[in-house]
Scaffold this motif. Structure first.
Motif, PDB file in Angstrom:
ATOM      1  N   ARG A  67       1.070  -1.195  -0.215  1.00 53.75           N
ATOM      2  CA  ARG A  67       0.108   0.528   0.090  1.00 53.75           C
ATOM      3  C   ARG A  67       0.726   1.669   0.346  1.00 53.75           C
ATOM      4  O   ARG A  67       0.360   2.803  -0.842  1.00 53.75           O
ATOM      5  CB  ARG A  67      -0.659   0.408   1.136  1.00 53.75           C
ATOM      6  CG  ARG A  67      -1.896  -0.917   1.167  1.00 53.75           C
ATOM      7  CD  ARG A  67      -3.201  -0.708   2.051  1.00 53.75           C
ATOM      8  NE  ARG A  67      -2.106  -1.923   3.366  1.00 53.75           N
ATOM      9  CZ  ARG A  67      -3.093  -1.898   4.562  1.00 53.75           C
ATOM     10  NH1 ARG A  67      -3.697  -2.080   4.796  1.00 53.75           N
ATOM     11  NH2 ARG A  67      -1.812  -2.526   5.327  1.00 53.75           N
ATOM     12  N   PHE A  68       1.854   1.448   0.692  1.00 53.63           N
ATOM     13  CA  PHE A  68       2.725   2.570   0.701  1.00 53.63           C
ATOM     14  C   PHE A  68       3.375   2.658  -1.191  1.00 53.63           C
ATOM     15  O   PHE A  68       4.314   3.481  -1.411  1.00 53.63           O
ATOM     16  CB  PHE A  68       4.577   1.968   1.472  1.00 53.63           C
ATOM     17  CG  PHE A  68       3.787   2.363   2.719  1.00 53.63           C
ATOM     18  CD1 PHE A  68       3.093   3.566   3.237  1.00 53.63           C
ATOM     19  CD2 PHE A  68       4.186   1.474   4.387  1.00 53.63           C
ATOM     20  CE1 PHE A  68       2.469   3.799   4.832  1.00 53.63           C
ATOM     21  CE2 PHE A  68       3.485   1.443   5.468  1.00 53.63           C
ATOM     22  CZ  PHE A  68       3.226   2.700   5.371  1.00 53.63           C
TER      23      PHE A  68
ATOM     24  N   PRO B 292      -2.493   2.208   6.069  1.00 54.69           N
ATOM     25  CA  PRO B 292      -1.608   2.621   7.546  1.00 54.69           C
ATOM     26  C   PRO B 292      -0.475   3.685   6.828  1.00 54.69           C
ATOM     27  O   PRO B 292      -0.393   4.689   5.949  1.00 54.69           O
ATOM     28  CB  PRO B 292      -0.832   1.046   6.302  1.00 54.69           C
ATOM     29  CG  PRO B 292      -0.917   0.637   5.007  1.00 54.69           C
ATOM     30  CD  PRO B 292      -2.505   1.561   4.549  1.00 54.69           C
ATOM     31  N   GLN B 293       0.200   3.956   8.295  1.00 49.70           N
ATOM     32  CA  GLN B 293       0.996   5.057   7.812  1.00 49.70           C
ATOM     33  C   GLN B 293       2.852   4.404   8.500  1.00 49.70           C
ATOM     34  O   GLN B 293       2.451   3.379   9.197  1.00 49.70           O
ATOM     35  CB  GLN B 293       0.496   6.054   8.963  1.00 49.70           C
ATOM     36  CG  GLN B 293      -1.072   6.868   8.327  1.00 49.70           C
ATOM     37  CD  GLN B 293      -0.941   7.494   9.658  1.00 49.70           C
ATOM     38  OE1 GLN B 293      -0.795   8.164  10.420  1.00 49.70           O
ATOM     39  NE2 GLN B 293      -1.931   8.367   9.141  1.00 49.70           N
ATOM     40  N   LYS B 294       3.692   5.347   7.743  1.00 50.81           N
ATOM     41  CA  LYS B 294       5.260   4.972   8.773  1.00 50.81           C
ATOM     42  C   LYS B 294       4.838   6.423   9.874  1.00 50.81           C
ATOM     43  O   LYS B 294       5.158   7.127  10.372  1.00 50.81           O
ATOM     44  CB  LYS B 294       5.656   5.455   8.078  1.00 50.81           C
ATOM     45  CG  LYS B 294       6.094   4.163   6.729  1.00 50.81           C
ATOM     46  CD  LYS B 294       7.103   4.832   5.565  1.00 50.81           C
ATOM     47  CE  LYS B 294       6.694   3.147   4.847  1.00 50.81           C
ATOM     48  NZ  LYS B 294       7.785   3.441   3.465  1.00 50.81           N
ATOM     49  N   ASN B 306      -0.187  -0.010  10.927  1.00 57.60           N
ATOM     50  CA  ASN B 306      -1.394  -0.820  10.773  1.00 57.60           C
ATOM     51  C   ASN B 306      -2.274  -1.707  11.479  1.00 57.60           C
ATOM     52  O   ASN B 306      -1.277  -2.470  11.782  1.00 57.60           O
ATOM     53  CB  ASN B 306      -0.561  -1.987  10.123  1.00 57.60           C
ATOM     54  CG  ASN B 306      -0.808  -2.703   8.498  1.00 57.60           C
ATOM     55  OD1 ASN B 306      -2.484  -2.129   8.470  1.00 57.60           O
ATOM     56  ND2 ASN B 306      -0.634  -3.882   8.381  1.00 57.60           N
TER      57      ASN B 306
END
Lengths: 111, 428
Positions: A67-68, B292-294, B306
């Motif tokens: 997804r990234f 999702p994120q970092k 996530n």
């Protein structure tokens, strides 16, 4: 071009136990199409009613969440390692490795 | 590796398939998470306000509603932390009926994770695991290490390499094997799912996750009981994986179903750090999924980019009429200090998040001042002191003489007067 696909044990029951195999899919939709032909049972298990990957499965390309990278549009490259993991995976009764601690086969009975 | 129980069992949240009781977290049909479901009819009449009051002053007073194998005798007095009326904080943020559920003093390792770990390890033992583990942002690591030491289980714990020093030390001291992973929590968690697939270990938040998560319900039972068997109007809860907030709601639902509290629609509010806000973003955007994120925040215990239960938590929050907010690192530190200065409670960064989000919810009118609101503080500030580094000037040593002290205090008061003058513009 070839990529290496890895499945968790929970999904390998649909591939006669095969957990790692090579594929020439160009992207994630292509990989799912390949499942249709090669592993129909796996395909039925991982796809929802709309033919898309179930929301509970995460896909990683070389350790990065797809997804990234752009999701379905992301183009696989030669040598990529593609991994499918249920979002809260883990947990089956046939563990194979038990490195430093003793392992009693009898406790696995009843699984 | 299973045990039979006619009171509860694992069931798929999506398709409803039953799995009995075994170390398993995902449905083999639709791959959705599994959850422990109870036959409440069997408990009806046996789980009463009186039976609870007769129990010990810890989470085991609610044992009948926890997935604890028959015959298992819990050892540690976990939980039953104070619910304190927060008049000082309330005054500062415009809330007249505010409470803090203070799990920063939870036994034995000063976070709410002690609750979930005690339930998970009871099941680890029932399944015959002799080694347990977890992926952790710190608090879980501390709790698994401490409780497994007490129970004589071996522990292997995986954490992100950049974790706060106190949380690393607080894991190692118990003799647990700590593995620092060169990655963020989501990398660690993914690795643990692979390890759980290969090793016959009981990972509390992977293959034991459905049991583990049930331990969070005790926060909800305690809130209701400590409010005099009443439900609050609102609950504000920090969110990492998104499990706790859902389980508090589940607990309230069970208490209503069993007749211990009057039915009431409680609104749930989630708190995240802006630097890792996948669930609050989903709530604000109305998504039924998580992007999702970092993570990039000092609130490392909430830094899950996530979150496994994120979609369900976001949906639940919106269904209850609640909301979610996220705050910056600066606001997090201010939140830590605000709670400490007003209530005498020193919380970790996650508690700073929850406090700052609570203030914003009142400021934005999402919660009315007179509503009964419980803020869940889940961890202790002594574990994240690095977040406050540089916030306080090092005091200059004063000679042990009264004259020196007098001079020091006069200078100190003079500084205060000067500061007040500056702030009021000499209007006093």
């Amino acid at each position: 071009m070839s990529i290496k696909v890895t499945l968790p044990t929970a999904l390998a029951r649909h591939t006669d136990g095969l957990k790692t195999f090579d594929s020439d899919a160009a992207n994630l939709p292509g990989l799912l199409t390949e499942f249709d032909a090669k592993f129909p049972a796996l395909s039925a298990n991982v796809k929802d009613e709309n033919g898309r990957l179930r929301k509970f499965i995460n896909v990683y390309v070389n350790d990065e969440d797809i997804r990234f990278l752009g999701g379905d549009a992301h183009a696989f490259e030669d040598g990529d390692e593609v991994m499918l993991i249920p979002s809260i995976a883990g947990g089956h009764c046939g563990a194979r490795r038990w490195l430093s601690y003793p392992y009693d086969e009898s406790i696995m009975s009843g699984c | 590796m299973s045990y039979s129980c006619n009171l509860y069992e694992l069931r798929c949240n999506e398709c409803g398939k039953s799995f009995g009781n075994r170390p398993l977290s995902a449905c083999d049909e639709c791959l959705a998470p599994l959850e422990v479901q109870y036959d409440l009819e069997q408990i009806r009449g046996k789980f009463t306000r009186e039976s609870v009051a007769a129990g010990p002053a810890n989470i085991w007073r609610y044992k009948a509603l926890l997935p604890i194998p028959e015959g298992y005798e819990p050892d540690l007095p976990v939980g039953f932390t104070p619910l304190v009326r927060a008049r000082g904080l309330g005054k500062r943020i415009g809330a007249s009926n505010l409470y803090v559920k203070n799990d920063s003093v939870c036994f034995p390792t000063l976070s709410f994770k002690d609750r979930v770990v005690s339930v998970a390890l009871a099941n680890a033992q029932a399944f015959g695991f002799t080694t347990v583990g977890c992926s952790s942002t710190g608090n879980l690591a501390n709790s698994v290490a401490a409780q497994s030491a007490r129970l004589g289980l071996k522990a292997c714990i995986l954490v992100p390499a950049d974790l706060e020093a106190a949380k690393i030390l607080n894991t190692q001291v118990y003799g647990a094997q700590l593995v620092r992973i060169d990655g963020n929590y989501d990398h660690v968690n993914r690795l643990c799912t692979q390890i759980a697939d290969e090793y016959s270990w009981g990972f509390v938040n992977v293959n034991l996750r459905p049991y583990y998560a049930e331990g969070s319900k005790t926060v909800g039972y305690e809130i209701a009981e400590q409010l005099g068997w009443k439900l609050p109007d609102n609950v504000v809860c920090p969110m990492a994986g998104g499990s706790l907030i859902r389980k508090i709601k589940k607990a309230f639902g069970e208490l209503i179903a069993l007749g211990l509290v009057e039915p009431k629609k409680v609104r749930f509010f989630g708190a995240q750090a802006t630097g890792c806000s996948p669930i609050s973003t989903a709530v604000k955007q109305g998504w039924d999924y998580i992007e999702p994120q970092k993570p990039n925040t000092i609130a490392r215990s909430l830094a899950i980019g996530n979150p496994a239960d994120g979609p369900a938590a976001a949906k639940m929050i919106r269904e209850t009429g609640g909301w979610a907010e996220d705050v910056s690192d600066v606001e997090i530190v201010a939140g830590i200090q605000e709670l400490a200065e007003t209530e005498g409670i020193f919380t970790e960064t996650a508690g700073g998040v929850t406090t700052a989000v609570t203030a914003r919810l009142y400021a934005h009118g999402r919660i009315s001042p007179d509503e009964t609101t419980v803020v869940c503080i889940t961890g202790n500030g002594l574990k994240t002191t690095d977040a406050l580094e540089g916030r306080f000037e090092e005091a200059v040593p004063v000679k042990p003489k009264l004259a020196a002290f007098d001079a020091y205090i006069k200078a100190f008061d003079g500084n205060l007067d000067a500061l007040e003058l500056e702030l009021t513009g000499g209007a006093r």
